[in-house]
Write a protein that holds these residues in place. Structure first.
Motif: not given
Length: 326
Positions: A144-149, A228-229
């Motif tokens: 939920g921190l961003g867009r999961q790839e 990995t961010l």
């Protein structure tokens, strides 16, 4: 007369029935007392047999139904959870702090932190250790921190290995205690030395088994999540499709610089030796060669064929039967 006879027969029957009832009561009481005494004496005489029967009965129940279902419960098995997740975020540093905070709230910690910062191309690699029961919750929070790839989760069941280690540790501890008792009873130097060596070897094996058990316990208690961010300017295609002329040229240039660095390092290490020993040796070789070049040459003296020998030179007489050279 007849009435008196009937009364006597009735009284006799009642007495006989009462006697039978009393005997039956005594017999049942005696049998109950004997059963109670036997039940009280049985555990005292053979506790192991009673436990064995109880264990066998429980084992049968386990094979029958409820036991088998309880044996396959996840909370009773030793499972190692590992996962990796890649998330694209707007601010890599802020997302990295949030990920570390999520691991801390779950009762874990940050095991590793590597970052490459260049504005939109920033990348942060975090290794989080979290309790196994909070593994999936933390993974969802990280997603939920961003867009999961990308997300990869793996499990490894080490229940049998853990049980085997427990049995081996118990057996090895018994062997160590046996060696210690033998050491206390040793009555000669040779026996003392041999038993000490054997005890040291057994203790080393026990320490190795206990270290493996601690390692398994750590892996099962704390799961590992690799996060990995990446910034908005980094895509998976950019990292996986790193091919082409420019990429090859960049790699070749790096290899060339590395080779030149190694060459210059070796030359710097050899240069002092060349100055100390190489220069004098080269000067000496040059002087010797120059002296040989400037040395005058003496012509060789030759005598023409058939000419008389020069004065003062004697010629040996010819050997009979020898043929002269043409």
């Amino acid at each position: 007369m007849e009435m008196g006879r009937v009364r006597r027969h009735g009284t006799t029957a009642v007495a006989a029935l009462a006697a039978l009832l009393i005997l039956a009561g005594c017999g049942s009481g005696g049998s109950d007392g004997g059963s109670a005494d036997t039940a009280a004496e049985a555990p005292a005489m053979a506790p192991e047999g009673g436990n064995a029967r109880a264990d066998a009965q429980q084992g049968g129940d386990a094979q029958g139904g409820t036991g088998a279902a309880a044996d396959t419960r996840v909370d009773q098995r030793a499972i190692i959870y590992t996962g990796s997740i890649r998330v694209q975020v707007d601010d890599v540093d802020l997302a990295a702090r949030d990920a570390a905070a999520a691991a801390t709230r779950a009762g874990g910690f940050v095991g590793g932190d590597q970052r490459r910062s260049s504005d939109a191309d920033a990348v942060a690699d975090l290794e989080l250790r979290v309790p196994a029961q909070r593994f999936y919750a933390v993974v969802e929070e990280l997603a939920g921190l961003g867009r999961q790839e990308r997300r990869e989760i793996g499990t490894q069941d080490v229940t049998e290995e853990t049980i085997d280690l427990d049995a081996r540790i118990a057996s090895q501890r018994a062997r160590v205690e046996s060696a210690r008792r033998l050491l206390a009873q040793a009555d000669s130097i040779s026996d003392l030395v041999s038993i000490e060596n054997e005890l040291a070897r057994r203790e080393a094996d026990l320490a190795s088994l206990e270290a493996k058990k601690r390692r398994l316990a750590d892996l099962t208690a704390l799961s590992t999540i690799t996060v990995t961010l990446v910034g908005p300017g980094v895509t998976i295609a950019d990292e996986e499709n790193q091919i082409g002329f420019l990429v090859g040229l960049k790699g070749g240039w790096k290899v060339f610089l590395a080779s030149m660095t190694v060459l210059l390092t070796v030359l710097g290490a050899i240069l002092p030796w060349l100055l100390v020993f190489g220069v004098p040796a080269g000067a000496l070789w040059w002087l010797v060669r120059r002296r040989r070049r400037n040395r005058p040459t003496v012509p060789a003296l030759t005598t023409p064929v058939g000419a008389p020998p020069p004065p003062g030179v004697s010629v040996p007489p010819p050997v009979p039967g020898a043929r002269s050279a043409p």
